[in-house]
Write a protein that holds these residues in place. Structure first.
Motif, PDB file in Angstrom:
ATOM      1  N   VAL A  72      -0.049  -6.022   1.503  1.00  0.00           N
ATOM      2  CA  VAL A  72       0.240  -6.089   2.936  1.00  0.00           C
ATOM      3  C   VAL A  72       1.762  -6.110   3.074  1.00  0.00           C
ATOM      4  CG1 VAL A  72      -0.071  -7.324   5.090  1.00  0.00           C
ATOM      5  CG2 VAL A  72      -1.884  -7.359   3.368  1.00  0.00           C
ATOM      6  N   LEU A  73       2.292  -5.111   3.769  1.00  0.00           N
ATOM      7  CA  LEU A  73       3.738  -4.980   3.951  1.00  0.00           C
ATOM      8  C   LEU A  73       4.136  -5.548   5.308  1.00  0.00           C
ATOM      9  CD1 LEU A  73       6.545  -3.831   3.139  1.00  0.00           C
ATOM     10  CD2 LEU A  73       5.829  -1.682   4.235  1.00  0.00           C
ATOM     11  N   PHE A  74       5.058  -6.500   5.284  1.00  0.00           N
ATOM     12  CA  PHE A  74       5.620  -7.073   6.512  1.00  0.00           C
ATOM     13  C   PHE A  74       7.069  -6.599   6.602  1.00  0.00           C
ATOM     14  CE2 PHE A  74       2.335  -9.806   4.942  1.00  0.00           C
ATOM     15  CZ  PHE A  74       1.676 -10.302   6.062  1.00  0.00           C
ATOM     16  N   GLN A  75       7.415  -5.975   7.708  1.00  0.00           N
ATOM     17  CA  GLN A  75       8.779  -5.511   7.861  1.00  0.00           C
ATOM     18  C   GLN A  75       9.246  -5.683   9.300  1.00  0.00           C
ATOM     19  OE1 GLN A  75       8.897  -1.397   6.766  1.00  0.00           O
ATOM     20  NE2 GLN A  75       7.204  -0.810   8.079  1.00  0.00           N
ATOM     21  N   THR A  76      10.560  -5.776   9.442  1.00  0.00           N
ATOM     22  CA  THR A  76      11.126  -5.921  10.779  1.00  0.00           C
ATOM     23  C   THR A  76      11.146  -4.570  11.471  1.00  0.00           C
ATOM     24  OG1 THR A  76      13.363  -5.647   9.892  1.00  0.00           O
ATOM     25  CG2 THR A  76      12.526  -7.885  10.115  1.00  0.00           C
ATOM     26  N   GLU A 173      -7.589  -6.529   7.577  1.00  0.00           N
ATOM     27  CA  GLU A 173      -7.079  -6.091   8.873  1.00  0.00           C
ATOM     28  C   GLU A 173      -7.616  -6.947  10.010  1.00  0.00           C
ATOM     29  OE1 GLU A 173      -8.065  -1.962   8.975  1.00  0.00           O
ATOM     30  OE2 GLU A 173      -6.320  -1.372   7.747  1.00  0.00           O
ATOM     31  N   GLU A 174      -8.859  -7.420   9.883  1.00  0.00           N
ATOM     32  CA  GLU A 174      -9.402  -8.323  10.903  1.00  0.00           C
ATOM     33  C   GLU A 174      -8.632  -9.642  10.922  1.00  0.00           C
ATOM     34  OE1 GLU A 174     -13.483  -8.647   9.842  1.00  0.00           O
ATOM     35  OE2 GLU A 174     -14.083  -6.773  10.844  1.00  0.00           O
ATOM     36  N   ASN A 175      -8.288 -10.156   9.747  1.00  0.00           N
ATOM     37  CA  ASN A 175      -7.506 -11.395   9.682  1.00  0.00           C
ATOM     38  C   ASN A 175      -6.078 -11.186  10.164  1.00  0.00           C
ATOM     39  OD1 ASN A 175      -8.967 -13.832   8.232  1.00  0.00           O
ATOM     40  ND2 ASN A 175      -9.693 -11.973   7.223  1.00  0.00           N
ATOM     41  N   ILE A 176      -5.532  -9.994   9.917  1.00  0.00           N
ATOM     42  CA  ILE A 176      -4.191  -9.701  10.418  1.00  0.00           C
ATOM     43  C   ILE A 176      -4.173  -9.755  11.937  1.00  0.00           C
ATOM     44  CG2 ILE A 176      -2.476  -7.853  10.658  1.00  0.00           C
ATOM     45  CD1 ILE A 176      -3.042  -7.083   7.771  1.00  0.00           C
ATOM     46  N   GLU A 177      -5.243  -9.211  12.553  1.00  0.00           N
ATOM     47  CA  GLU A 177      -5.324  -9.218  14.018  1.00  0.00           C
ATOM     48  C   GLU A 177      -5.347 -10.634  14.575  1.00  0.00           C
ATOM     49  OE1 GLU A 177      -5.167  -6.718  16.186  1.00  0.00           O
ATOM     50  OE2 GLU A 177      -4.730  -5.395  14.493  1.00  0.00           O
ATOM     51  N   GLU A 186       6.312  -5.942  11.966  1.00  0.00           N
ATOM     52  CA  GLU A 186       5.319  -4.879  11.821  1.00  0.00           C
ATOM     53  C   GLU A 186       4.558  -5.099  10.516  1.00  0.00           C
ATOM     54  OE1 GLU A 186       7.486  -1.255  11.972  1.00  0.00           O
ATOM     55  OE2 GLU A 186       7.830  -1.356  14.148  1.00  0.00           O
ATOM     56  N   ILE A 187       3.242  -4.928  10.564  1.00  0.00           N
ATOM     57  CA  ILE A 187       2.389  -5.220   9.409  1.00  0.00           C
ATOM     58  C   ILE A 187       1.559  -3.981   9.075  1.00  0.00           C
ATOM     59  CG2 ILE A 187       0.646  -6.760   8.442  1.00  0.00           C
ATOM     60  CD1 ILE A 187       1.416  -8.831  10.530  1.00  0.00           C
ATOM     61  N   GLN A 188       1.550  -3.610   7.789  1.00  0.00           N
ATOM     62  CA  GLN A 188       0.756  -2.473   7.315  1.00  0.00           C
ATOM     63  C   GLN A 188       0.049  -2.838   6.019  1.00  0.00           C
ATOM     64  OE1 GLN A 188       3.921   0.617   7.278  1.00  0.00           O
ATOM     65  NE2 GLN A 188       2.478   1.829   8.481  1.00  0.00           N
ATOM     66  N   THR A 189      -1.160  -2.326   5.854  1.00  0.00           N
ATOM     67  CA  THR A 189      -1.918  -2.515   4.623  1.00  0.00           C
ATOM     68  C   THR A 189      -1.754  -1.272   3.754  1.00  0.00           C
ATOM     69  OG1 THR A 189      -3.544  -3.805   5.846  1.00  0.00           O
ATOM     70  CG2 THR A 189      -4.177  -3.060   3.658  1.00  0.00           C
ATOM     71  N   THR A 190      -1.416  -1.473   2.489  1.00  0.00           N
ATOM     72  CA  THR A 190      -1.183  -0.338   1.588  1.00  0.00           C
ATOM     73  C   THR A 190      -1.563  -0.741   0.165  1.00  0.00           C
ATOM     74  OG1 THR A 190       0.450   1.293   0.870  1.00  0.00           O
ATOM     75  CG2 THR A 190       1.256  -0.948   1.256  1.00  0.00           C
ATOM     76  N   GLY A 191      -1.049  -0.036  -0.810  1.00  0.00           N
ATOM     77  CA  GLY A 191      -1.403  -0.274  -2.209  1.00  0.00           C
ATOM     78  C   GLY A 191      -2.246   0.871  -2.742  1.00  0.00           C
ATOM     79  N   THR A 192      -2.296   1.003  -4.061  1.00  0.00           N
ATOM     80  CA  THR A 192      -3.027   2.106  -4.691  1.00  0.00           C
ATOM     81  C   THR A 192      -4.496   2.152  -4.293  1.00  0.00           C
ATOM     82  OG1 THR A 192      -1.514   2.072  -6.586  1.00  0.00           O
ATOM     83  CG2 THR A 192      -3.636   3.164  -6.901  1.00  0.00           C
TER      84      THR A 192
END
Length: 365
Positions: A72-76, A173-177, A186-192
């Motif tokens: 989970v990427l957190f960025q400004t 993603e449900e928990n992120i919400e 800004e929050i994004q889900t990523t990874g291989t």
């Protein structure tokens, strides 16, 4: 013993409806395998286990867990910043968001571990200075150089299969919400594993699009060259053969991979020759000798030619079964199976459809 192709030609004349019905039944049966087609986007699973580095990697993952984490990427935000925006991931509000999400995910049965810079704090710090000091003392690296991004690494309780990753991503993603969201974060889900799931969706979309476009173009070209009736009589067996091949892939457990994504258009391109040669020869012989004699001449002679031509292709495709990498073997098997089925469809159905059409046309006159 009579030539099998002569027997086939006679069957086209004597049992036209039965052959068409058999092909339709076979299409229905093999189409049941279409929903069972497996998608394989993990390149590592196609590598041979006999290679020492691959065997060592498997042993590491068996003993220490997979290195493929969901991230989970957190960025400004790069947008125009307001006064109350979070502009530095060392902001206490960022830690509060990380803490909340980490606590929630640790309570999920599908999640085995969560690791982020929030793990460095037993409770949310009151100031940015406290966070700076803790990060300076920590040996772990949780942020980028300009402190505009931080990450959270998530391991699953179960294997990293595509289905498990898809379900876990939905849970994350449900928990992120539900997490506290502060302006500027800004929050994004990523990874291989997540990218493999996205890739599988792309594979499905591209496969359907490629087959649809290639089919439409080939059908239109056949109609333009030979007319609606004969163009369709040539294309219908080709498309049925493609359905047989894809259905057989599902029933036999042959996965769809990056190497086989274009299998649809490849089989359409290879198989259209068979039906075209057979239809063209039938038209020529029928014009000279009539329907029955034309079928009895065209099917054995052209059938022998296309069988000889396809055999050389099949040998080349089957040679891929000697490859060490599994997706290369799957490609060879799929092409050989697909070409064999499209050839069978052309030999079985194309003459039968032409006979059916010619007799119908004669009845109308």
């Amino acid at each position: 013993m009579e030539n099998p192709l002569n027997l086939l030609a006679r069957a086209h004349l004597d049992h036209t409806d039965k052959i068409i019905g058999l092909c339709l039944l076979l299409t229905v049966v093999l189409s049941l395998g279409l929903p069972q087609i497996q998608l394989q986007t993990n390149f590592q699973e196609s590598l041979p286990d006999s290679l020492p580095p691959i065997a060592a990697q498997d042993k590491v993952e068996a003993n220490f867990g997979s290195s493929n984490s969901i991230i989970v990427l957190f960025q400004t935000s790069d947008d125009k910043l307001e006064e109350n925006y979070v502009t530095d991931v060392r902001d206490p509000r960022m830690i509060r968001t990380l803490n909340f999400l980490e606590d929630e995910l640790n309570n999920e049965p599908s999640i085995s571990s969560v690791n982020s810079m929030a793990s460095l704090f037993s409770e949310t710090p009151d100031s940015k200075a406290q966070i700076k000091q803790t990060l300076q003392q920590s040996q772990a690296s949780f942020t980028n150089r300009d402190y505009t991004a931080t990450t959270m690494f998530i391991q699953l309780s179960n294997d990293m299969t595509e289905e498990n990753v898809r379900e876990a991503t939905k849970t994350i993603e449900e928990n992120i919400e539900q997490s506290p969201r502060y302006p500027g974060i800004e929050i994004q889900t990523t990874g291989t594993p997540v990218m493999r799931n996205v890739l599988s969706d792309v594979l499905i979309t591209d496969t359907v699009t490629i087959i649809a476009v290639a089919s439409a173009l080939i059908w239109l070209l056949l109609i333009a060259v030979r007319g609606a009736a004969y163009g369709t009589a040539t294309f219908a067996p080709l498309f049925m053969g493609l359905l047989w091949a894809l259905g057989a892939m599902g029933l036999l457990g042959i996965p769809m991979t990056i190497a086989t994504i274009a299998i649809g258009s490849m089989l359409l391109g290879l198989g259209v020759e068979y039906g075209s040669f057979i239809a063209e020869r039938i038209v020529e012989e029928t014009d000279e000798q009539g329907l029955e004699d034309g079928i009895m001449t065209a099917v054995p002679n052209t059938g022998k030619a296309v069988l000889g031509s396809s055999t050389t292709d099949l040998v080349g495709f089957l040679a891929l079964l000697l490859a060490s990498i599994s997706f290369m073997r799957d490609l060879g098997l799929t092409l050989a199976l697909g070409e064999g089925l499209t050839l069978a469809a052309a030999l079985l159905l194309t003459p039968a459809l032409i006979v059916k059409y010619e007799r119908w046309k004669g009845d109308q006159q």
